[in-house]
Design an enzyme around this catalytic site. Structure first.
Site, PDB file in Angstrom:
ATOM      1  N   GLY A 271       8.951  30.823 -15.142  1.00  0.00           N
ATOM      2  CA  GLY A 271       7.655  30.858 -15.808  1.00  0.00           C
ATOM      3  C   GLY A 271       7.566  31.906 -16.896  1.00  0.00           C
ATOM      4  N   LYS A 272       8.068  33.106 -16.603  1.00  0.00           N
ATOM      5  CA  LYS A 272       8.005  34.186 -17.594  1.00  0.00           C
ATOM      6  C   LYS A 272       9.020  33.960 -18.705  1.00  0.00           C
ATOM      7  CE  LYS A 272       6.256  37.547 -14.210  1.00  0.00           C
ATOM      8  NZ  LYS A 272       6.363  36.711 -12.999  1.00  0.00           N
ATOM      9  N   CYS A 388       5.619  41.814  -8.009  1.00  0.00           N
ATOM     10  CA  CYS A 388       4.380  41.189  -7.532  1.00  0.00           C
ATOM     11  C   CYS A 388       4.028  41.804  -6.179  1.00  0.00           C
ATOM     12  CB  CYS A 388       4.503  39.673  -7.456  1.00  0.00           C
ATOM     13  SG  CYS A 388       5.911  39.062  -6.510  1.00  0.00           S
TER      14      CYS A 388
END
Length: 437
Positions: A271-272, A388
Site C-alpha cells: 500500500g505504501k 503500527c
C-alpha cells in the site's frame, strides 16, 4: 481488512461453524488473516464479520458464558457460543443484525452440523435463550463493569496504563469498535473531488479526511457505511485503494520526487509502495522477506497500473545486504515489523496472538533493520521509520536510541506517536536525515 455489517452470502449456521473454527485457529497462534485467506470468496465476508465481532466482544460474551454455564465448556462449544452471543450484542448496540430467534435457531443448527458440538444442542439452546433475555434487559440500562468489551492481555493493559495514564482506556474502547472504511484515491487517475463525485453517482456517500496529526491528506475519503470493494467505481482498474488515514501519512512525509531512488524496506502488502508511486515517478525497490506476501505487492501494483521498468519487487531480508546492489538510496521507507498494537480495530486477533516477550524480540529486529537501512542511505538522504504500534518500545524509544547511536542522523519534524482514533489507527513516525561527510 474491513468487515461488512450483516452479509448474508452463506447460511448463518454454516458461517457460525466456520467462524468458531477460525477462532480456534487464532487461539493456537494462527493469524486470522491467514485463516480467512483460505476461505472461498462467498464464505469470507460473513465469516470475517462474525469472527471480528466475536473477538471484539470477547470479554462480555465470556461473562455470559461463565454466568450461565457453571463448568467451563469444551473449547468448540465455547467458541461457537462466543460467535452467537456476539450477534446478540451487535444487535443490541447497533440496532441491526439478526432476530434473536434466528440466532438461537441457527446456532443450534450449527451445533448439529459439526460433530464435536452435536451433543451440546440442548446446552447451546438453553444458554442462548437466557443470553437473549439478559441482553434485552440490559438495553434499558447499559452494562458494564468493564467498558472494554474486547480481550487485551494484562501486560498489554498495564503497558498502556503506564504510558498513557489518561488515554489508555479510551484507546482500548476505540480499538474494540469497527474500523471505518477509508479510501486513498489514486492521484494518477483522479483528484479526490473527482472520485467523490463518482462515488456520489454510484449512490455511495463519502467525505474527505482532511488531515491526521497535523499532516494534510489530499487523497483520503471516509465511507460511513462500508461497501464491498467490488462496488467502488474503478476499483479493479486502479482508481482507488483501501488504506487507513494514519497509514497515508507515510508517503506524504517521505515526499518522493521524480527520479529519486527509493527503498520500501518491508513493503508487503504494498500500500505504501503504491502511494509513493502515485505521488511521483521514482525509481522504486519494494523489498519483502515473506515469499507469500511478496505476491500481494505485485498484485497491488498491477491493479493500480503502477508497474514499470523503474519498479522492482525484490525478495530479501531488510536486516542484511545480500540482496542489495550497493547503490545508495535517496530515501528509505522503513515500515518495520512490529506488534501491530495500533491496528487492532482492523485485526482484532492481534491481542490474542501477542506475548509480552514478543516486544523485546521485535525491538531487536527493528534495530537490526534500522542499522542496515542507514548504511544503504546516501548522504543527504532521508529515512522514515514507521511502526503500527502504540508501545513506546517500538516507537519513541527506538527513535531516541537511533539518534543517540548515529551522530550523522539529524531528526526532522514528524508526528511521533499517533494514538488510535475514530478516523485512524495507531502509528509511530520518526524522520531522519543523513548528514555524512
Amino acid at each position: 481488512m474491513t468487515d461488512q455489517k450483516t452479509p448474508r452470502s452463506l447460511p448463518l449456521s454454516e458461517a457460525i461453524t466456520i467462524s468458531a473454527q477460525a477462532i480456534g485457529e487464532v487461539m493456537v497462534g494462527r493469524s486470522l488473516t491467514e485463516v480467512l485467506d483460505q476461505l472461498d470468496a462467498h464464505e469470507r465476508p460473513i465469516v470475517q464479520s462474525l469472527t471480528f465481532d466475536a473477538l471484539r466482544k470477547w470479554v462480555r460474551s465470556h461473562e455470559f458464558i461463565k454466568q450461565f454455564i457453571p463448568k467451563t465448556p469444551p473449547l468448540e462449544v465455547e467458541y461457537l457460543l462466543s460467535v452467537a452471543i456476539a450477534l446478540f450484542l451487535q444487535g443490541a448496540t447497533e440496532g441491526k443484525g439478526y432476530a434473536a430467534h434466528t440466532i438461537v435457531d441457527q446456532a443450534v443448527k450449527a451445533c448439529s452440523e459439526y460433530e464435536p458440538t452435536m451433543y451440546a444442542k440442548g446446552l447451546v439452546n438453553a444458554v442462548l435463550r437466557k443470553v437473549s433475555l439478559a441482553v434485552q434487559a440490559e438495553n434499558e440500562k447499559p452494562y458494564p463493569p468493564d467498558p472494554i468489551p474486547m480481550f487485551f492481555p494484562p501486560w498489554w493493559r498495564a503497558s498502556l496504563k503506564r504510558n498513557y495514564s489518561k488515554a489508555w482506556q479510551a484507546m482500548l474502547i476505540q480499538q474494540a469498535q469497527r474500523a471505518p472504511l477509508i479510501l486513498r484515491v489514486n492521484a494518477k487517475q483522479h483528484t479526490r473531488q473527482e472520485y467523490q463525485e463518482l462515488l456520489h453517482q454510484a449512490g455511495i456517500a463519502a467525505e474527505p479526511v482532511e488531515s491526521v496529526a497535523g499532516i494534510t491528506l489530499d487523497s483520503a475519503l471516509l465511507l460511513r457505511e462500508p461497501v464491498p470493494v467490488s462496488d467502488l467505481p474503478g476499483f479493479y482498474s486502479g482508481a482507488v485503494s483501501v488504506q487507513d488515514a494514519g497509514a497515508q501519512i507515510a508517503a506524504i512525509l517521505l515526499d518522493p520526487k521524480p527520479g529519486e531512488r527509493i527503498l520500501d524496506a518491508c513493503a508487503a502488502p504494498g500500500g505504501k509502495t503504491a502511494h509513493l508511486l502515485e505521488l511521483a515517478q521514482c525509481e522504486m525497490t519494494a523489498l519483502e522477506l515473506d515469499g507469500q506476501r511478496l505476491g500481494k505487492i505485485g498484485g497491488n501494483l498491477d491493479r493500480l497500473r503502477l508497474r514499470s521498468d523503474a519498479v522492482q519487487v525484490v525478495r530479501g531480508d531488510a536486516s542484511k545486504a545480500a540482496w542489495w546492489d550497493g547503490k545508495p538510496f535517496d530515501k528509505i521507507l522503513l515500515d518495520a515489523p512490529c506488534s501491530a498494537s495500533g491496528i487492532v480495530a482492523r485485526h482484532p486477533d492481534i491481542p490474542f496472538l501477542r506475548r509480552e516477550a514478543d516486544i523485546k524480540a521485535l525491538q531487536l529486529r527493528q534495530r537490526a533493520i534500522l542499522e542496515q537501512a542507514w548504511k544503504m542511505l546516501k548522504n543527504g538522504g532521508t529515512l522514515l521509520y514507521v511502526t503500527c504500534s502504540v508501545f513506546p518500545e517500538e516507537g519513541e524509544e527506538q527513535a531516541t536510541w537511533f539518534a543517540a547511536e548515529h551522530l550523522d542522523a539529524l531528526r526532522l519534524s514528524a508526528p511521533g506517536q499517533i494514538l488510535p482514533a475514530e478516523l485512524n489507527d495507531g502509528f509511530y513516525y520518526a524522520l531522519f536525515k543523513k548528514n555524512g561527510a
